[in-house]
Every structure is written in structure tokens, then in C-alpha cells.
Scaffold this motif. Structure first.
Motif, PDB file in Angstrom:
ATOM      1  N   GLY A  68      18.975  -0.834 -87.131  1.00 29.31           N
ATOM      2  CA  GLY A  68      18.271   0.180 -86.352  1.00 29.31           C
ATOM      3  C   GLY A  68      18.184  -0.239 -84.904  1.00 29.31           C
ATOM      4  N   TYR A  69      18.568   0.644 -84.033  1.00 31.64           N
ATOM      5  CA  TYR A  69      18.649   0.353 -82.601  1.00 31.64           C
ATOM      6  C   TYR A  69      17.306  -0.116 -82.053  1.00 31.64           C
ATOM      7  CZ  TYR A  69      20.016   1.222 -77.695  1.00 31.64           C
ATOM      8  OH  TYR A  69      20.307   1.112 -76.359  1.00 31.64           O
ATOM      9  N   HIS A  70      17.258  -1.340 -81.550  1.00 23.43           N
ATOM     10  CA  HIS A  70      16.049  -1.892 -80.928  1.00 23.43           C
ATOM     11  C   HIS A  70      16.021  -1.459 -79.459  1.00 23.43           C
ATOM     12  CE1 HIS A  70      16.367  -4.119 -84.568  1.00 23.43           C
ATOM     13  NE2 HIS A  70      15.764  -5.223 -84.201  1.00 23.43           N
ATOM     14  N   MET A  71      15.906  -0.174 -79.235  1.00 24.96           N
ATOM     15  CA  MET A  71      16.171   0.378 -77.908  1.00 24.96           C
ATOM     16  C   MET A  71      15.238  -0.142 -76.830  1.00 24.96           C
ATOM     17  SD  MET A  71      14.909   4.357 -78.126  1.00 24.96           S
ATOM     18  CE  MET A  71      15.618   4.792 -79.702  1.00 24.96           C
ATOM     19  N   VAL A  72      14.038  -0.551 -77.184  1.00 24.88           N
ATOM     20  CA  VAL A  72      13.093  -1.078 -76.214  1.00 24.88           C
ATOM     21  C   VAL A  72      12.842  -2.568 -76.438  1.00 24.88           C
ATOM     22  CG1 VAL A  72      10.716  -0.951 -75.381  1.00 24.88           C
ATOM     23  CG2 VAL A  72      11.985   1.151 -75.857  1.00 24.88           C
ATOM     24  N   THR A  73      12.644  -2.965 -77.678  1.00 26.78           N
ATOM     25  CA  THR A  73      12.260  -4.350 -77.957  1.00 26.78           C
ATOM     26  C   THR A  73      13.401  -5.339 -77.753  1.00 26.78           C
ATOM     27  OG1 THR A  73      12.768  -4.070 -80.315  1.00 26.78           O
ATOM     28  CG2 THR A  73      10.510  -3.635 -79.603  1.00 26.78           C
ATOM     29  N   PHE A  74      14.634  -4.873 -77.807  1.00 32.54           N
ATOM     30  CA  PHE A  74      15.802  -5.735 -77.618  1.00 32.54           C
ATOM     31  C   PHE A  74      15.645  -6.606 -76.370  1.00 32.54           C
ATOM     32  CE2 PHE A  74      20.098  -6.611 -76.107  1.00 32.54           C
ATOM     33  CZ  PHE A  74      20.804  -6.905 -77.259  1.00 32.54           C
ATOM     34  N   GLY A  75      15.336  -5.977 -75.249  1.00 30.77           N
ATOM     35  CA  GLY A  75      15.246  -6.701 -73.988  1.00 30.77           C
ATOM     36  C   GLY A  75      14.053  -7.622 -73.905  1.00 30.77           C
ATOM     37  N   PHE A  76      12.942  -7.227 -74.527  1.00 32.87           N
ATOM     38  CA  PHE A  76      11.760  -8.068 -74.479  1.00 32.87           C
ATOM     39  C   PHE A  76      11.926  -9.320 -75.347  1.00 32.87           C
ATOM     40  CE2 PHE A  76       9.766  -4.237 -72.820  1.00 32.87           C
ATOM     41  CZ  PHE A  76       8.920  -4.763 -71.858  1.00 32.87           C
ATOM     42  N   ILE A  77      12.438  -9.157 -76.552  1.00 36.65           N
ATOM     43  CA  ILE A  77      12.587 -10.314 -77.433  1.00 36.65           C
ATOM     44  C   ILE A  77      13.573 -11.318 -76.841  1.00 36.65           C
ATOM     45  CG2 ILE A  77      13.309 -11.107 -79.713  1.00 36.65           C
ATOM     46  CD1 ILE A  77      12.428  -8.329 -80.789  1.00 36.65           C
ATOM     47  N   LEU A  78      14.753 -10.841 -76.453  1.00 34.51           N
ATOM     48  CA  LEU A  78      15.751 -11.740 -75.896  1.00 34.51           C
ATOM     49  C   LEU A  78      15.321 -12.248 -74.522  1.00 34.51           C
ATOM     50  CD1 LEU A  78      18.949  -9.793 -76.976  1.00 34.51           C
ATOM     51  CD2 LEU A  78      17.960 -11.814 -78.050  1.00 34.51           C
ATOM     52  N   GLY A  79      14.646 -11.396 -73.759  1.00 32.28           N
ATOM     53  CA  GLY A  79      14.162 -11.818 -72.451  1.00 32.28           C
ATOM     54  C   GLY A  79      13.117 -12.907 -72.544  1.00 32.28           C
ATOM     55  N   GLU A  80      12.255 -12.824 -73.560  1.00 34.88           N
ATOM     56  CA  GLU A  80      11.247 -13.868 -73.733  1.00 34.88           C
ATOM     57  C   GLU A  80      11.888 -15.179 -74.171  1.00 34.88           C
ATOM     58  OE1 GLU A  80       7.380 -15.612 -73.751  1.00 34.88           O
ATOM     59  OE2 GLU A  80       8.360 -13.965 -72.673  1.00 34.88           O
ATOM     60  N   VAL A  81      12.938 -15.090 -74.984  1.00 36.59           N
ATOM     61  CA  VAL A  81      13.673 -16.311 -75.350  1.00 36.59           C
ATOM     62  C   VAL A  81      14.271 -16.951 -74.098  1.00 36.59           C
ATOM     63  CG1 VAL A  81      15.686 -17.211 -76.580  1.00 36.59           C
ATOM     64  CG2 VAL A  81      14.153 -15.606 -77.718  1.00 36.59           C
ATOM     65  N   VAL A  82      14.876 -16.135 -73.238  1.00 36.86           N
ATOM     66  CA  VAL A  82      15.435 -16.656 -71.980  1.00 36.86           C
ATOM     67  C   VAL A  82      14.346 -17.328 -71.150  1.00 36.86           C
ATOM     68  CG1 VAL A  82      16.439 -15.982 -69.752  1.00 36.86           C
ATOM     69  CG2 VAL A  82      17.367 -15.042 -71.876  1.00 36.86           C
ATOM     70  N   ARG A  83      13.174 -16.693 -71.082  1.00 35.70           N
ATOM     71  CA  ARG A  83      12.084 -17.267 -70.297  1.00 35.70           C
ATOM     72  C   ARG A  83      11.616 -18.593 -70.881  1.00 35.70           C
ATOM     73  NH1 ARG A  83       6.106 -14.830 -68.769  1.00 35.70           N
ATOM     74  NH2 ARG A  83       5.830 -14.911 -71.025  1.00 35.70           N
ATOM     75  N   ARG A  84      11.513 -18.666 -72.218  1.00 31.61           N
ATOM     76  CA  ARG A  84      11.064 -19.904 -72.850  1.00 31.61           C
ATOM     77  C   ARG A  84      12.073 -21.036 -72.645  1.00 31.61           C
ATOM     78  NH1 ARG A  84       6.256 -19.462 -76.226  1.00 31.61           N
ATOM     79  NH2 ARG A  84       5.458 -17.377 -75.759  1.00 31.61           N
ATOM     80  N   VAL A  85      13.357 -20.693 -72.627  1.00 35.86           N
ATOM     81  CA  VAL A  85      14.401 -21.712 -72.505  1.00 35.86           C
ATOM     82  C   VAL A  85      14.618 -22.141 -71.052  1.00 35.86           C
ATOM     83  CG1 VAL A  85      16.876 -22.156 -72.809  1.00 35.86           C
ATOM     84  CG2 VAL A  85      15.586 -21.017 -74.618  1.00 35.86           C
ATOM     85  N   THR A  86      14.619 -21.169 -70.132  1.00 37.58           N
ATOM     86  CA  THR A  86      15.008 -21.462 -68.744  1.00 37.58           C
ATOM     87  C   THR A  86      13.842 -21.547 -67.774  1.00 37.58           C
ATOM     88  OG1 THR A  86      15.242 -19.159 -68.043  1.00 37.58           O
ATOM     89  CG2 THR A  86      17.141 -20.180 -69.167  1.00 37.58           C
ATOM     90  N   GLY A  87      12.675 -20.992 -68.168  1.00 35.43           N
ATOM     91  CA  GLY A  87      11.555 -20.943 -67.245  1.00 35.43           C
ATOM     92  C   GLY A  87      11.642 -19.803 -66.260  1.00 35.43           C
ATOM     93  N   ARG A  88      12.673 -18.946 -66.404  1.00 34.29           N
ATOM     94  CA  ARG A  88      12.852 -17.811 -65.511  1.00 34.29           C
ATOM     95  C   ARG A  88      12.837 -16.520 -66.321  1.00 34.29           C
ATOM     96  NH1 ARG A  88      18.262 -19.761 -62.625  1.00 34.29           N
ATOM     97  NH2 ARG A  88      18.328 -21.055 -64.498  1.00 34.29           N
ATOM     98  N   THR A  89      12.419 -15.438 -65.688  1.00 32.08           N
ATOM     99  CA  THR A  89      12.467 -14.149 -66.363  1.00 32.08           C
ATOM    100  C   THR A  89      13.923 -13.716 -66.496  1.00 32.08           C
ATOM    101  OG1 THR A  89      12.395 -12.802 -64.350  1.00 32.08           O
ATOM    102  CG2 THR A  89      10.269 -13.523 -65.281  1.00 32.08           C
ATOM    103  N   ILE A  90      14.172 -12.715 -67.342  1.00 26.02           N
ATOM    104  CA  ILE A  90      15.542 -12.246 -67.533  1.00 26.02           C
ATOM    105  C   ILE A  90      16.109 -11.676 -66.232  1.00 26.02           C
ATOM    106  CG2 ILE A  90      14.785  -9.976 -68.350  1.00 26.02           C
ATOM    107  CD1 ILE A  90      17.835 -11.968 -69.641  1.00 26.02           C
ATOM    108  N   GLY A  91      15.265 -11.021 -65.439  1.00 28.41           N
ATOM    109  CA  GLY A  91      15.725 -10.485 -64.162  1.00 28.41           C
ATOM    110  C   GLY A  91      16.081 -11.580 -63.176  1.00 28.41           C
ATOM    111  N   GLN A  92      15.252 -12.630 -63.118  1.00 24.84           N
ATOM    112  CA  GLN A  92      15.537 -13.763 -62.243  1.00 24.84           C
ATOM    113  C   GLN A  92      16.806 -14.484 -62.681  1.00 24.84           C
ATOM    114  OE1 GLN A  92      11.875 -15.861 -62.853  1.00 24.84           O
ATOM    115  NE2 GLN A  92      10.805 -14.843 -61.163  1.00 24.84           N
TER     116      GLN A  92
END
Length: 294
Positions: A68-92
Motif C-alpha cells: 500500500g502506497y505510503h504516500m505521506v509516511t514514506f518520507g518521514f520514516i526514511l527521513g528520520e532514519v537519515v537524520r538519526r544516521v547523519t545528524g542532518r534532515t533529509i532536506g539538508q
């Protein structure tokens, strides 16, 4: 990609989500399509609040058993993983690691100074009209008739009748990956060309990305319409040849008709964007498919 999300974001393990993997989210199979308590869009602009609610929520189906298409949560879940790993937001991260080094005109979180460049959508319908377009036999006639779709858009949809100029500025400026990335046609094509030239991911990685995750399974959020392409990991596949003759190309479409993809075999990065919104042509806009074939 086979690691649990909770390995990087421990709070995400709550409510039976401890075994959900990065790949499961990328393939739209995790079941985490929205919080159990829908958020008003103004609350959804608060990154920490959204992630807190997603971490507390149980999946809407047993992870891995449906698509089922995670049309909104897709970016938040993966973006939070990026933030936890890199210390930067997905946009940064996008800006410093990809956009600026490669000269790509793409943004998640658009600076106010760039807002004058934004195209306004013509003929953009209300979300309830998109879901009731009648293009598939099982299309819902309202959000109430398709609760999973309703939940999925509830925390990300900005109602047209509430959207003033101040709110639109805020919407474009905040980081809301999945739904408010801003990019020019050339920028999007340059991004996909970066994939074609193996500047962003290795060929081995991209081969794993384009493995079908659900064949032509019906998408439980979007319904049968999504079967035209099928899902890889994070990308729509071209299993029915909608985006040109190479069935192994992969990319992503947007509601309204936009589309971008990479053809690794022919080393092509492609993008089509539009300002005339046609809700019935999502991922198969004839203006784009004709260009793809050419």
C-alpha cells in the motif's frame, strides 16, 4: 536495506513494528501508512510530532503481507532514519550531498527566495475528487469509503479552502518529503541522469532497487490503478511499458501527470513536469508517454 528501522530509530519498534525493515518501507509493504490519530496539516508541519506519532502507531496491516502506497509516511520514516544516521534532515542531506555538488535544481524545503519560481497548478482537484475519478472499478467515491487512503492523506493534505498565502509559504518552506519536493524538469532529469551515470548509487545497488516487490498486486491504498507499474524499492517499475519500451527502467510518477525515470541500459535520465493537473493520468499522462516512446 534489510536492517530494521528500529536499529537506527529505536522508538519506532513500539506497537509491533520492531521487525519492519528499511526495504519494507521502501517497497510500501510495512503497513505504516499513517498514525492512528490523524493530524491536522498544521501539526503535520512539525517533524518531531509526526515522527513521535508514527513511532507510537501500530501498522494498518501485518507488515510484509500487503502492499500500500505510503504516500505521506514514506518520507518521514526514511527521513528520520537519515537524520538519526547523519545528524542532518533529509532536506539538508539532499542539498549538501547531492543537489549542490551535482548542480541539481531540487529542494525538499524550498527557500522563500525561490518561491517566485513555483508554477501554480491549473485544474488541480480536491483530494476527494482524485479518489473518485472512476478510473478503476474499485475506486472509492469518498475518503470515507476508502479509509486507508483517507488515513494516509490525512496528515499531509492541505485543504484548498484553508490555504491562504501565508500557509502556502509555510507549506513550501517546510520539509515534507513525499509530497512537497520542488524541482525543475531539468533538475529532475539531471538527478535521474546521475543514477544513469552511477554517480549516486552503484549498479549493484540499483539492480536490487528494481526487483519487483509485489508483482501486479493490487495496492490496498490506491487500488488497482497502481498495477500499471508495480513497486521496486522506493521506485515505480515499468513492468507494463508505460514509461517507454525498456521494461527495466524505474522512476516515479506524480498525481497530475509528472514522471521521472532512469533507463540504465540506454543511459537516459528523463523527466516530464506540467502545470496542467490531470488527476486521471497519474503515471500515464499521454503527454509524457509519447515522449518516453520517442
Amino acid at each position: 536495506l534489510s536492517a530494521p528501522v528500529a536499529q537506527y530509530w529505536p522508538e519506532f519498534a513500539a506497537a509491533g513494528k520492531q521487525d519492519i525493515t528499511i526495504a519494507s518501507v521502501l517497497g510500501h509493504r510495512s503497513g505504516v501508512i499513517g498514525p492512528r490519530t490523524p493530524l491536522h496539516w498544521r501539526d503535520a508541519a512539525d517533524w518531531d510530532r509526526v515522527c513521535e506519532q508514527l513511532a507510537l502507531s501500530e501498522p494498518w496491516w501485518e507488515p510484509g503481507t500487503a502492499q500500500g502506497y505510503h504516500m505521506v509516511t514514506f518520507g518521514f520514516i526514511l527521513g528520520e532514519v537519515v537524520r538519526r544516521v547523519t545528524g542532518r534532515t533529509i532536506g539538508q542531506y539532499l542539498r549538501t550531498e547531492i543537489a549542490e555538488p551535482m548542480g541539481i535544481d531540487v529542494h525538499i524545503g524550498l527557500p522563500v527566495a525561490e518561491h517566485h519560481r513555483c508554477a501554480e497548478m491549473v485544474n488541480k482537484p480536491h483530494i476527494r475528487d482524485v479518489l473518485a475519478d472512476g478510473q478503476a472499478p474499485d475506486s472509492p467515491v469518498s475518503l470515507d469509503d476508502h479509509p486507508m487512503a483517507g488515513l494516509s492523506v490525512a496528515m499531509g493534505f492541505v485543504p484548498d479552502d484553508e490555504l491562504g498565502s501565508h500557509e502556502l509559504t509555510r507549506w513550501r518552506t517546510c520539509e515534507f518529503p513525499s509530497t512537497n519536493g520542488h524541482v525543475s524538469a531539468l533538475g529532475l532529469a539531471t538527478f535521474y541522469n546521475g543514477l544513469a551515470q552511477e554517480k549516486l548509487l552503484s549498479l549493484e545497488h540499483m539492480e536490487s532497487v528494481r526487483i519487483s516487490q509485489g508483482g501486479f498486486d493490487t495496492d490496498v491504498v490506491l487500488g488497482p490503478r497502481v498495477a500499471d507499474h508495480g513497486w521496486g524499492l522506493g521506485y515505480m517499475l515499468n513492468q507494463r511499458g508505460v514509461a517507454g519500451p525498456n521494461l527495466r527502467s524505474f522512476g516515479h510518477g506524480g498525481s497530475g501527470g509528472s514522471y521521472g525515470f532512469v533507463d540504465l541500459e540506454n543511459r537516459i535520465g528523463y523527466a516530464y513536469v506540467m502545470n496542467h493537473f490531470d488527476a486521471t493520468k497519474c503515471n500515464a499522462d499521454p503527454r509524457s508517454t509519447a515522449t518516453c516512446r520517442a
